[in-house]
Design a protein around this motif. Structure first.
Motif, PDB file in Angstrom:
ATOM      1  N   SER A  12       0.797  -1.068   0.025  1.00 51.85           N
ATOM      2  CA  SER A  12      -0.117  -0.038  -0.001  1.00 51.85           C
ATOM      3  C   SER A  12       0.843   1.107   0.064  1.00 51.85           C
ATOM      4  O   SER A  12       0.492   2.221  -0.461  1.00 51.85           O
ATOM      5  CB  SER A  12      -1.160  -0.185   1.110  1.00 51.85           C
ATOM      6  N   THR A  13       2.297   1.130   0.623  1.00 47.44           N
ATOM      7  CA  THR A  13       3.000   2.206   0.458  1.00 47.44           C
ATOM      8  C   THR A  13       3.357   2.555  -0.805  1.00 47.44           C
ATOM      9  O   THR A  13       3.538   3.775  -1.124  1.00 47.44           O
ATOM     10  CB  THR A  13       4.051   2.164   1.385  1.00 47.44           C
ATOM     11  N   VAL A  14       3.627   1.768  -1.484  1.00 45.76           N
ATOM     12  CA  VAL A  14       4.108   1.870  -2.970  1.00 45.76           C
ATOM     13  C   VAL A  14       2.924   2.405  -3.655  1.00 45.76           C
ATOM     14  O   VAL A  14       3.107   3.562  -4.422  1.00 45.76           O
ATOM     15  CB  VAL A  14       4.385   0.388  -3.518  1.00 45.76           C
ATOM     16  N   TYR A  15       1.764   1.952  -3.748  1.00 45.40           N
ATOM     17  CA  TYR A  15       0.648   2.482  -4.442  1.00 45.40           C
ATOM     18  C   TYR A  15       0.344   3.946  -4.231  1.00 45.40           C
ATOM     19  O   TYR A  15       0.282   4.817  -4.733  1.00 45.40           O
ATOM     20  CB  TYR A  15      -0.592   1.443  -4.328  1.00 45.40           C
ATOM     21  N   ASP A  16       0.402   4.199  -2.655  1.00 48.70           N
ATOM     22  CA  ASP A  16      -0.159   5.514  -2.140  1.00 48.70           C
ATOM     23  C   ASP A  16       1.006   6.543  -2.576  1.00 48.70           C
ATOM     24  O   ASP A  16       0.701   7.649  -3.137  1.00 48.70           O
ATOM     25  CB  ASP A  16      -0.051   5.512  -0.621  1.00 48.70           C
ATOM     26  N   TYR A  17       2.216   6.182  -2.449  1.00 49.00           N
ATOM     27  CA  TYR A  17       3.456   7.380  -2.902  1.00 49.00           C
ATOM     28  C   TYR A  17       3.400   7.431  -4.320  1.00 49.00           C
ATOM     29  O   TYR A  17       3.439   8.579  -4.838  1.00 49.00           O
ATOM     30  CB  TYR A  17       4.986   6.593  -2.449  1.00 49.00           C
TER      31      TYR A  17
END
Length: 366
Positions: A252-257
């Motif tokens: 989720s951190t990848v997608y969010d960033y």
């Protein structure tokens, strides 16, 4: 002068003649230029960034802009007679390192002829030496229409939400739409994920066009830009390589960033499906998936686990006594008096504070 550059210099003498129309659409080129905006500026007040500013580019000798430090290869190309015009610029933008070996420009290049034509038409609007054409006229900003729109928009009435009546009269309550536009975070449990999907195969060209200029074709990083792939089993080394595959806990951190901040200089320009596709490609670069047809979506997102997830612990501070009690914080006599059993000088933690014999038997440390 290399044969390649010599041929370009001769060929472009015709291309630079006034009156020859450009094939591209400057308005569309403005969007293409966003890929360049991280390193280059053009237009009013443009200044040198990582790359030189591009006002009056056409007619400029390569490596000849004062105040910008070019690579030796670019300076040599200018000395050999390379001048930027529609043809030379298009050739360079298609594959910079193939045209000038040793250039500092890390951009992989524009693959689509349409993008090349459009961005050339856009850059031409900022060069008085550029050829004219109907396409250039399309670059004229619709100032009148924009002005009318701006003038017609009602101004928000300042209303204080913290002081009844508004002593200062500053601010207003955010609307539901404004909050929704701001509240876009994606959480590890999937909260906030938009509906959508994208495959590894779809993500590769998106990554190449939007990410590779900084992060490398394979996530290896360019210059000092972050490495995105690799680094497996390096976390115990003195200089670990922290990548998505080796260190990050949640996808989720990848997608969010990516969705929130990328591509650099053109944030929020990717669709939700584009972000899914790029995220899928990053999984592929990190060997977390190995099928180019793998499709990442909001349906299977939570099934994906990054290799280092188990080494992170949950933030349980809200469950700690201090936070769970939600009482007033202790400001005095919070703990029983400390019982001092030894002092640093006796412990000999300060070199030379006491000799070893004096410290013997009382906790002396050599």
């Amino acid at each position: 002068m290399s044969k390649f550059l010599k041929a370009l210099c001769l060929g472009t003498a015709l291309a630079a003649l006034p009156g020859l129309a450009l094939a591209g659409d400057a308005e569309k080129g403005k969007k293409v230029f966003k890929k360049c905006a991280a390193c280059h500026a053009v237009g009013d007040g443009a200044k040198n960034k990582v790359g030189p500013q591009l006002n009056e580019l056409f007619g400029r000798t390569a490596g000849g802009l004062e105040g910008y430090k070019y690579s030796k290869a670019m300076v040599k190309a200018g000395e050999d007679g390379l001048v930027w015009d529609a043809t030379t610029t298009a050739t360079y933008l298609e594959k910079p390192k193939a045209m000038i070996k040793g250039t500092k420009m890390a951009f992989a290049g524009l693959r689509k002829q349409e993008d090349l034509d459009n961005v050339i038409a856009y850059l031409a609007t900022f060069s008085s030496a550029a050829p004219s054409g109907e396409e250039q006229s399309s670059a004229a900003p619709p100032a009148e229409e924009d002005t009318r729109t701006a003038a017609a928009a009602p101004a928000a009435t300042p209303v204080s939400t913290t002081r009844d009546g508004g002593v200062l009269g500053l601010g207003r309550k955010a609307t539901a739409d404004e909050i929704a536009a701001w509240d876009i975070d994606i959480r590890p449990d999937g909260q906030g994920l938009p509906v959508g999907s994208g495959t590894v195969a779809e993500g590769e060209p998106l990554y190449t066009d939007n990410c590779a200029v900084c992060h490398g074709d394979f996530g290896e990083g360019v210059g000092r830009w972050p490495v995105l792939a690799g680094g497996h089993d390096t976390l115990t080394e003195e200089r670990p390589e922290k990548t998505i595959g080796s260190y990050w806990p949640y996808l989720s951190t990848v997608y969010d960033y990516v969705r929130r901040a990328m591509p650099y200089g053109n944030a929020r320009s990717l669709s939700d499906d584009d972000v899914y596709a790029i995220t899928a490609y990053l999984l592929y670069l990190n060997d977390i998936v190995d099928d180019e047809e793998f499709e990442l979506s909001n349906e299977n997102f939570l099934e994906m686990r990054l290799p280092n997830e188990e080494n992170f612990i949950a933030d349980d501070r809200p469950e700690e006594v201090h936070y769970a009690r939600q009482g007033e914080p202790c400001m005095s006599d919070c703990k029983p008096a400390a019982d001092i059993t030894m002092r640093a000088r006796i412990l000999d933690v300060t070199p030379g504070s006491v000799d070893d014999d004096a410290a013997a038997g009382v906790g002396g440390v050599d």
